[in-house]
Enzyme design. Structure first.
Site, short mmCIF file in Angstrom:
data_model
loop_
_atom_site.label_atom_id
_atom_site.label_comp_id
_atom_site.label_asym_id
_atom_site.label_seq_id
_atom_site.Cartn_x
_atom_site.Cartn_y
_atom_site.Cartn_z
N ASP A 94 -6.48 0.38 2.18
CA ASP A 94 -5.38 -0.05 3.04
C ASP A 94 -5.83 0.11 4.49
O ASP A 94 -6.11 1.23 4.92
CB ASP A 94 -4.13 0.82 2.84
CG ASP A 94 -3.53 0.71 1.45
OD1 ASP A 94 -4.22 0.22 0.53
OD2 ASP A 94 -2.37 1.13 1.28
N LYS A 158 1.59 -4.72 3.89
CA LYS A 158 2.25 -3.42 3.71
C LYS A 158 3.04 -3.08 4.96
O LYS A 158 2.57 -3.33 6.08
CB LYS A 158 1.19 -2.37 3.39
CG LYS A 158 1.67 -0.94 3.29
CD LYS A 158 0.50 -0.03 2.94
CE LYS A 158 0.85 1.43 3.09
NZ LYS A 158 -0.29 2.33 2.77
N LYS A 187 3.81 -4.46 -0.17
CA LYS A 187 3.99 -3.03 -0.45
C LYS A 187 4.97 -2.45 0.56
O LYS A 187 4.82 -2.63 1.76
CB LYS A 187 2.66 -2.28 -0.38
CG LYS A 187 2.84 -0.77 -0.58
CD LYS A 187 1.52 -0.02 -0.59
CE LYS A 187 1.76 1.49 -0.65
NZ LYS A 187 0.50 2.27 -0.69
#
Length: 210
Positions: A94, A158, A187
């Site tokens: 990430d 995300k 996410k």
């Protein structure tokens, strides 16, 4: 929304990104992830070697952070960090995009950064999530970044690091999903504290939770 306990667990990245996390903390994190059937453990890069040993033989993958938590490193540094964690066995990473460049409207930079990080993931057969840190962005800025993501095709966009001034909101998750469509997953991360909150994020379009 009808989601089983097992299905929900498989959507969760079990996380410890604290600056003071110890190897004992990693042991606890990995034991809990294995016992509960979580998708991954989300960790800082320095914890990859110990977690690799702790998760050996399990279905739980490692998910390391890159450029965390500020995103204020060069693209080259993020690329090097991403290469290191996937070489260490991470199934995903990430990375925090350069939020300042988004606020300046420099979407060419954001696309270049995203393309280079996604290329690292693709070369390694790993997943890539792009952290927007939505608490610092307008809805228009979030939409513009997601339009870039729809072209570049990371695995996920995300919401948050969990270290910013705010976490995931249903409004932002819904906006992100509406923009990326079926090409990219979403996410929701940061501030999700209970089952009702988790289900609200899934209803809005999230397929992974942190």
């Amino acid at each position: 929304m009808d989601v089983t306990k097992e299905q929900l667990a498989a959507m969760i990245d079990h996380t410890n990104l604290k600056a003071f996390a110890t190897q004992d903390d990693m042991r606890k994190l990995c034991e809990e992830a294995r016992a509960c059937g979580f998708k991954s453990v989300a960790i800082n890069g320095c914890q990859v070697p110990v977690c690799r040993e702790l998760l050996a033989g399990s279905d739980v993958q490692m998910d390391a952070t890159v450029g965390f938590p500020l995103g204020q490193t060069s693209i080259a540094m993020k690329v090097a960090e991403a290469r290191e964690v996937v070489a260490g066995g991470c199934g995903e990473f990430d990375y925090v995009l350069n939020v300042g460049r988004v606020r300046e409207g420099d979407y060419a930079y954001i696309e270049d950064e995203m393309r280079q990080l996604v290329a690292v993931a693709r070369e390694a057969g790993a997943g890539c999530k792009v952290i927007l840190e939505t608490c610092y962005l307008t809805n228009e800025q979030i939409e513009r970044v997601c339009e870039v993501a729809r072209r570049v095709r990371p695995d996920f966009v995300k919401t948050s690091t969990g270290f910013g001034s705010g976490g995931a909101t249903v409004e932002h998750v819904r906006l992100m999903k509406q923009t990326v469509g079926d090409d990219v997953q979403v996410k929701a991360s940061g501030g999700i504290r209970d089952l009702a909150g988790a289900l609200a994020m899934i209803e809005a379009g999230a397929t992974r939770l942190g």
